[in-house]
Motif scaffolding. Structure first.
Motif, short mmCIF file in Angstrom:
data_model
loop_
_atom_site.label_atom_id
_atom_site.label_comp_id
_atom_site.label_asym_id
_atom_site.label_seq_id
_atom_site.Cartn_x
_atom_site.Cartn_y
_atom_site.Cartn_z
N GLU A 1 -2.16 1.76 -11.76
CA GLU A 1 -2.12 0.72 -12.80
C GLU A 1 -2.46 1.30 -14.17
O GLU A 1 -1.84 0.96 -15.18
CB GLU A 1 -3.07 -0.41 -12.44
CG GLU A 1 -2.55 -1.28 -11.31
CD GLU A 1 -3.52 -2.37 -10.90
OE1 GLU A 1 -4.66 -2.41 -11.43
OE2 GLU A 1 -3.15 -3.19 -10.03
N ARG B 1 0.82 -1.20 0.00
CA ARG B 1 0.00 0.00 0.00
C ARG B 1 0.86 1.26 0.00
O ARG B 1 0.57 2.23 -0.71
CB ARG B 1 -0.89 -0.01 1.24
CG ARG B 1 -2.22 0.66 1.04
CD ARG B 1 -3.07 0.51 2.24
NE ARG B 1 -2.66 1.55 3.19
CZ ARG B 1 -3.09 1.63 4.43
NH1 ARG B 1 -3.90 0.72 4.90
NH2 ARG B 1 -2.70 2.60 5.20
N ARG C 1 -4.62 2.55 -6.33
CA ARG C 1 -4.12 1.38 -7.05
C ARG C 1 -4.63 1.37 -8.49
O ARG C 1 -3.87 1.12 -9.43
CB ARG C 1 -4.55 0.11 -6.32
CG ARG C 1 -4.05 -1.13 -7.00
CD ARG C 1 -4.58 -2.38 -6.32
NE ARG C 1 -4.18 -3.54 -7.06
CZ ARG C 1 -3.45 -4.51 -6.55
NH1 ARG C 1 -3.05 -4.47 -5.30
NH2 ARG C 1 -3.12 -5.55 -7.29
N ASN C 2 -5.92 1.66 -8.69
CA ASN C 2 -6.48 1.69 -10.04
C ASN C 2 -5.82 2.77 -10.89
O ASN C 2 -5.48 2.53 -12.06
CB ASN C 2 -7.99 1.94 -9.98
CG ASN C 2 -8.75 0.75 -9.44
OD1 ASN C 2 -8.26 -0.37 -9.47
ND2 ASN C 2 -9.93 0.99 -8.90
N ARG D 1 -8.94 11.78 -4.43
CA ARG D 1 -8.74 10.58 -3.62
C ARG D 1 -7.75 9.61 -4.23
O ARG D 1 -7.38 8.63 -3.60
CB ARG D 1 -10.08 9.87 -3.41
CG ARG D 1 -11.02 10.63 -2.49
CD ARG D 1 -12.17 9.79 -2.03
NE ARG D 1 -12.94 9.28 -3.15
CZ ARG D 1 -13.80 8.25 -3.07
NH1 ARG D 1 -13.96 7.63 -1.92
NH2 ARG D 1 -14.47 7.85 -4.12
N CYS E 1 -6.50 7.28 -1.14
CA CYS E 1 -7.44 6.18 -0.95
C CYS E 1 -6.85 4.97 -1.68
O CYS E 1 -6.64 5.00 -2.90
CB CYS E 1 -8.81 6.55 -1.52
SG CYS E 1 -10.06 5.30 -1.27
N ALA E 2 -6.58 3.91 -0.94
CA ALA E 2 -5.78 2.80 -1.46
C ALA E 2 -6.38 2.17 -2.71
O ALA E 2 -5.67 1.92 -3.70
CB ALA E 2 -5.60 1.74 -0.38
N LYS E 3 -7.68 1.90 -2.71
CA LYS E 3 -8.30 1.22 -3.85
C LYS E 3 -8.25 2.10 -5.10
O LYS E 3 -7.89 1.64 -6.19
CB LYS E 3 -9.75 0.88 -3.49
CG LYS E 3 -10.45 0.03 -4.50
CD LYS E 3 -11.81 -0.39 -3.99
CE LYS E 3 -12.50 -1.32 -4.94
NZ LYS E 3 -13.81 -1.75 -4.44
N ILE E 4 -8.60 3.36 -4.94
CA ILE E 4 -8.59 4.28 -6.09
C ILE E 4 -7.16 4.54 -6.55
O ILE E 4 -6.88 4.59 -7.75
CB ILE E 4 -9.33 5.58 -5.73
CG1 ILE E 4 -10.79 5.26 -5.44
CG2 ILE E 4 -9.21 6.59 -6.84
CD1 ILE E 4 -11.58 6.40 -4.87
#
Length: 110
Positions: free
Chosen positions: A30, A4, A26-27, A17, A21-24
């Protein structure tokens, strides 16, 4: 260092974010890597197109078309790539003119 934290390090400088914000994050990271991979190839394509445009403009000043010039160089076994030809056309016009004259004499023009 956690995965993370590495993602957040790559996301530094992004807006909203996407940077915290980890999920966003990461997207977005990538997707940024996908753009990076794609654009490394696009950059080469654009550079080659620019070289060809410069060579074409320089050869037309001397009364020759780009495809005739490149074909003539190939038949004369002059091994100069497009990058170097473009540099010659811009920075060394006399040397470029010598190549154009060589192709012209080979083709019987002038």
């Amino acid at each position: 260092m956690a995965i993370r934290d590495k993602i957040f390090a790559f996301a530094k400088g992004m807006r909203g974010r996407a940077k915290n914000c980890a999920k966003i994050a990461r997207n977005r990271v990538e997707k940024a890597w996908q753009y990076q991979y794609r654009d490394r190839r696009t950059k080469k394509r654009n550079a080659r197109a620019l070289w060809i445009t410069r060579i074409n403009a320089a050869t037309r000043e001397h009364g020759l078309k780009y495809n005739e010039f490149v074909h003539g160089l190939g038949r004369e076994n002059v091994c100069v790539d497009r990058k170097i030809l473009a540099e010659l056309a811009v920075n060394e016009p006399l040397s470029f003119r010598a190549l154009v004259e060589r192709v012209k004499t080979m083709r019987g023009i002038e």
